[in-house]
Structure formats: structure tokens, C-alpha cells
Design an enzyme around this catalytic site. Structure first.
Site, PDB file in Angstrom:
ATOM      1  N   HIS A 137     -41.893 -27.246 -36.476  1.00  0.00           N
ATOM      2  CA  HIS A 137     -40.907 -27.345 -35.510  1.00  0.00           C
ATOM      3  C   HIS A 137     -41.623 -26.561 -34.133  1.00  0.00           C
ATOM      4  O   HIS A 137     -42.399 -25.822 -34.302  1.00  0.00           O
ATOM      5  CB  HIS A 137     -39.625 -26.907 -35.821  1.00  0.00           C
ATOM      6  CG  HIS A 137     -38.946 -27.859 -36.319  1.00  0.00           C
ATOM      7  ND1 HIS A 137     -38.911 -27.927 -37.973  1.00  0.00           N
ATOM      8  CD2 HIS A 137     -38.108 -28.850 -36.139  1.00  0.00           C
ATOM      9  CE1 HIS A 137     -38.142 -29.010 -38.384  1.00  0.00           C
ATOM     10  NE2 HIS A 137     -37.457 -29.387 -37.446  1.00  0.00           N
ATOM     11  N   LYS A 141     -37.169 -22.885 -32.082  1.00  0.00           N
ATOM     12  CA  LYS A 141     -36.364 -23.317 -32.734  1.00  0.00           C
ATOM     13  C   LYS A 141     -35.881 -22.052 -33.475  1.00  0.00           C
ATOM     14  O   LYS A 141     -36.420 -21.186 -33.874  1.00  0.00           O
ATOM     15  CB  LYS A 141     -36.635 -24.151 -33.998  1.00  0.00           C
ATOM     16  CG  LYS A 141     -35.680 -24.754 -35.128  1.00  0.00           C
ATOM     17  CD  LYS A 141     -36.354 -25.557 -35.840  1.00  0.00           C
ATOM     18  CE  LYS A 141     -35.377 -25.999 -37.220  1.00  0.00           C
ATOM     19  NZ  LYS A 141     -34.045 -26.583 -36.365  1.00  0.00           N
TER      20      LYS A 141
HETATM   21  N1  NAD Z   1     -29.374 -32.795 -36.406  1.00  0.00           N
HETATM   22  C1  NAD Z   1     -30.553 -33.035 -35.709  1.00  0.00           C
HETATM   23  O1  NAD Z   1     -31.262 -34.353 -35.763  1.00  0.00           O
HETATM   24  C2  NAD Z   1     -31.191 -32.048 -34.702  1.00  0.00           C
HETATM   25  C3  NAD Z   1     -32.452 -32.560 -34.062  1.00  0.00           C
HETATM   26  C4  NAD Z   1     -32.954 -31.593 -33.377  1.00  0.00           C
HETATM   27  C5  NAD Z   1     -32.606 -30.242 -33.197  1.00  0.00           C
HETATM   28  N2  NAD Z   1     -31.130 -30.042 -33.854  1.00  0.00           N
HETATM   29  C6  NAD Z   1     -30.519 -28.759 -33.807  1.00  0.00           C
HETATM   30  O2  NAD Z   1     -29.548 -28.857 -32.635  1.00  0.00           O
HETATM   31  C7  NAD Z   1     -29.201 -27.606 -32.244  1.00  0.00           C
HETATM   32  C8  NAD Z   1     -29.797 -27.352 -30.776  1.00  0.00           C
HETATM   33  O3  NAD Z   1     -31.091 -27.462 -30.381  1.00  0.00           O
HETATM   34  P1  NAD Z   1     -31.738 -27.343 -29.126  1.00  0.00           P
HETATM   35  O4  NAD Z   1     -33.317 -27.525 -29.253  1.00  0.00           O
HETATM   36  O5  NAD Z   1     -31.260 -28.340 -28.058  1.00  0.00           O
HETATM   37  O6  NAD Z   1     -31.157 -25.935 -28.708  1.00  0.00           O
HETATM   38  P2  NAD Z   1     -31.421 -25.275 -27.120  1.00  0.00           P
HETATM   39  O7  NAD Z   1     -31.535 -24.003 -27.381  1.00  0.00           O
HETATM   40  O8  NAD Z   1     -32.194 -26.057 -26.229  1.00  0.00           O
HETATM   41  O9  NAD Z   1     -29.933 -25.778 -26.634  1.00  0.00           O
HETATM   42  C9  NAD Z   1     -28.666 -25.053 -27.170  1.00  0.00           C
HETATM   43  C10 NAD Z   1     -27.771 -24.856 -26.091  1.00  0.00           C
HETATM   44  O10 NAD Z   1     -26.404 -24.547 -26.467  1.00  0.00           O
HETATM   45  C11 NAD Z   1     -25.798 -23.706 -25.544  1.00  0.00           C
HETATM   46  N3  NAD Z   1     -24.549 -22.881 -26.267  1.00  0.00           N
HETATM   47  C12 NAD Z   1     -24.857 -21.923 -26.887  1.00  0.00           C
HETATM   48  N4  NAD Z   1     -23.498 -21.414 -27.240  1.00  0.00           N
HETATM   49  C13 NAD Z   1     -22.669 -22.615 -26.843  1.00  0.00           C
HETATM   50  C14 NAD Z   1     -21.240 -22.819 -26.855  1.00  0.00           C
HETATM   51  N5  NAD Z   1     -20.485 -21.703 -27.451  1.00  0.00           N
HETATM   52  N6  NAD Z   1     -20.684 -23.738 -26.374  1.00  0.00           N
HETATM   53  C15 NAD Z   1     -21.376 -24.595 -25.793  1.00  0.00           C
HETATM   54  N7  NAD Z   1     -22.751 -24.561 -25.734  1.00  0.00           N
HETATM   55  C16 NAD Z   1     -23.477 -23.541 -26.099  1.00  0.00           C
HETATM   56  C17 NAD Z   1     -26.944 -22.896 -25.156  1.00  0.00           C
HETATM   57  O11 NAD Z   1     -26.718 -22.445 -23.878  1.00  0.00           O
HETATM   58  C18 NAD Z   1     -28.168 -24.014 -25.002  1.00  0.00           C
HETATM   59  O12 NAD Z   1     -28.199 -24.838 -23.786  1.00  0.00           O
HETATM   60  C19 NAD Z   1     -30.561 -26.556 -33.098  1.00  0.00           C
HETATM   61  O13 NAD Z   1     -29.568 -26.046 -34.040  1.00  0.00           O
HETATM   62  C20 NAD Z   1     -31.317 -27.677 -33.609  1.00  0.00           C
HETATM   63  O14 NAD Z   1     -31.910 -26.976 -34.851  1.00  0.00           O
HETATM   64  C21 NAD Z   1     -30.532 -31.001 -34.819  1.00  0.00           C
END
Ligand code: NAD
Length: 223
Positions: A137, A141
């Protein structure tokens, strides 16, 4: 949703993040949905501020936030679709359901190819002696091993070690390597762009309200 019926009001938690921003675009591009709110500390908007405007909230936040956000949604009677990985959804099984009933759908991976990879790996593990998983990844991450790798290992027979690689230039990739006498089998999936997750996310938004039970974990249950 058929024409003439109300648009599904969708809020996004983590809307300023990489996945959240992509989900906002996908919701805005869907004919049957409207983007009802963007919650993110980076935008100065709390989830509680948007819950009253939403039928469904999609959560792509952080491992230490996802459970509280899902509980807040259920308590407000709002369905939740959670893509955040690296957290334990077990407490969701014991929360009492007050009317109006709200469901939670959780998927460690919303890409159809990754769901198929998990299915093929589970099948292959019944016949081959040993297997290991390498998940790769992008370097921002926060959790390791990935939710997809952990779920893959859970679905496979035997003890399956997981190796995690974090590098710039990567998005989300996984190789399942199975070995037996004189042969190996490699099953590999690559998400080269975050749009790979969007058809699965939109499907979950449309279906979360009609789940027979809650929580439901894994996109395979909607296919
Ligand atoms: N299920 C899937 O298919 C899939 C695919 C990709 C990523 N993910 C997961 O998604 C998650 C996010 O990934 P990302 O790359 O977008 O991360 P990122 O760090 O770019 O985004 C996370 C966002 O959440 C915000 N945040 C933190 N606390 C919060 C709260 N209490 N309320 C609202 N927002 C809040 C942060 O400010 C940030 O902008 C990770 O856990 C990642 O592993 C899942």
C-alpha cells in the site's frame, strides 16, 4: 431508485481524505443520490452536524474513529457504510436496535477484483499445502496488516502469514502465493486508482437500508 422517488441523502465522514473526497465525487455523479454533508475535522464539520440531513453516512476515516462514528449513526437512525480498516466491529453486534432501525455495512475492500481474489484464495487454500500473503500500500496508510489481507487470511485454510509493504507510488495491491510440491500459484489484485472502490461503495449505499441483519461484513454479501 426509480424516477420520481426522493434522492438518497448521503453524508461522508472523512470527506477531506483521499477516499472520502473520491466518494463525494461518486455520490455527486449518481442520479439517485445527493451529497447531504461532508464531515471532517479538516473541514471544521463534525459528524453530529450532518447526521440530521442524512439517510446514509459513508465512513472512510481512521481506525480509532470508525466504531464511534458507526454507533453515532445507528443511534441517530442513520444507516452506515464503513470502509475504514484496522478496527474491530464486534461491539456493533450487541447494540440494541431502536426504531427507526439503522443498519451498518462494513467492507475491508469495495473493489470487485479484491473480493474475487479473496474468494479464489479461500478456494485454493483447501487444496494447496501452504500460503502467504504480501500486501502493498501507499506509505500514508496507518494500519498494517491491511484489512483486506487480514480478511483474506481469515477466509483461508491454515495459518497464513502476512507481509506488509508501504511505499510511495503504490495504491492498494495484494498477492496471495500458495505453494505445494514443485509448484506455486499466485493470485494478485491491484487497485491502481481509488475509483476502483466506487461501484462497490455506491452499491452498499443503495442496499444498506434493506439488509436482513446488522452489521453485515464483506462486499460478497451484496453480490
Ligand atoms: N474499504 C476499502 O475498500 C478501502 C479502500 C481504501 C482505503 N480504505 C480505508 O479507508 C480509510 C481512509 O483512508 P484514506 O486513504 O482516505 O485516509 P486519509 O487519511 O486520506 O483520510 C481520512 C480522513 O478522515 C478524517 N477524520 C479523522 N477523524 C474523523 C472524524 N471523527 N470524523 C470525520 N472525519 C475524520 C481525517 O481528517 C482525514 O481527512 C483507511 O482506514 C483506509 O485503510 C478502505
Amino acid at each position: 431508485m426509480t424516477s420520481g422517488s426522493a434522492l438518497l441523502r448521503v453524508g461522508v465522514a472523512g470527506a477531506a481524505g483521499r477516499m472520502g473526497a473520491t466518494v463525494c465525487e461518486a455520490v455527486e455523479g449518481a442520479d439517485d443520490m445527493e451529497l447531504a454533508g461532508r464531515a471532517d475535522p479538516a473541514l471544521g464539520v463534525a459528524l453530529a452536524d450532518i447526521l440530521g440531513d442524512c439517510d446514509v453516512v459513508v465512513d472512510f476515516t481512521t481506525p480509532d474513529t470508525a466504531l464511534d462514528n458507526a454507533l453515532a449513526c445507528v443511534r441517530a437512525g442513520v444507516h452506515a457504510v464503513v470502509g475504514t480498516t484496522g478496527w474491530d466491529p464486534t461491539p456493533l453486534r450487541t447494540i440494541p436496535s431502536h426504531p427507526p432501525r439503522a443498519n451498518v455495512f462494513v467492507a475491508p475492500n469495495f473493489a470487485i477484483g479484491a473480493v474475487l481474489m479473496m474468494r479464489f484464495a479461500a478456494e485454493a487454500s483447501k487444496y494447496m499445502a501452504k500460503a502467504e500473503v504480501i500486501e502493498l500500500h501507499h506509505d500514508r496508510k496507518v494500519d498494517a496488516p491491511s484489512g483486506t489481507a487480514a480478511r483474506t487470511a481469515e477466509l483461508m485454510d491454515g495459518d497464513v502469514p502476512i507481509h506488509s509493504i508501504r511505499l510511495p507510488g503504490l495504491v492498494a495491491h495484494q498477492e496471495v502465493i500458495l505453494g505445494d510440491v514443485g509448484q506455486t500459484l499466485t493470485i494478485r489484485h491491484d487497485s491502481t486508482d481509488r475509483t476502483s472502490f466506487m461501484p462497490g461503495v455506491l452499491l452498499a449505499i443503495r442496499r444498506v437500508g434493506e439488509l436482513p441483519e446488522s452489521p453485515v461484513i464483506g462486499l460478497e454479501h451484496l453480490l
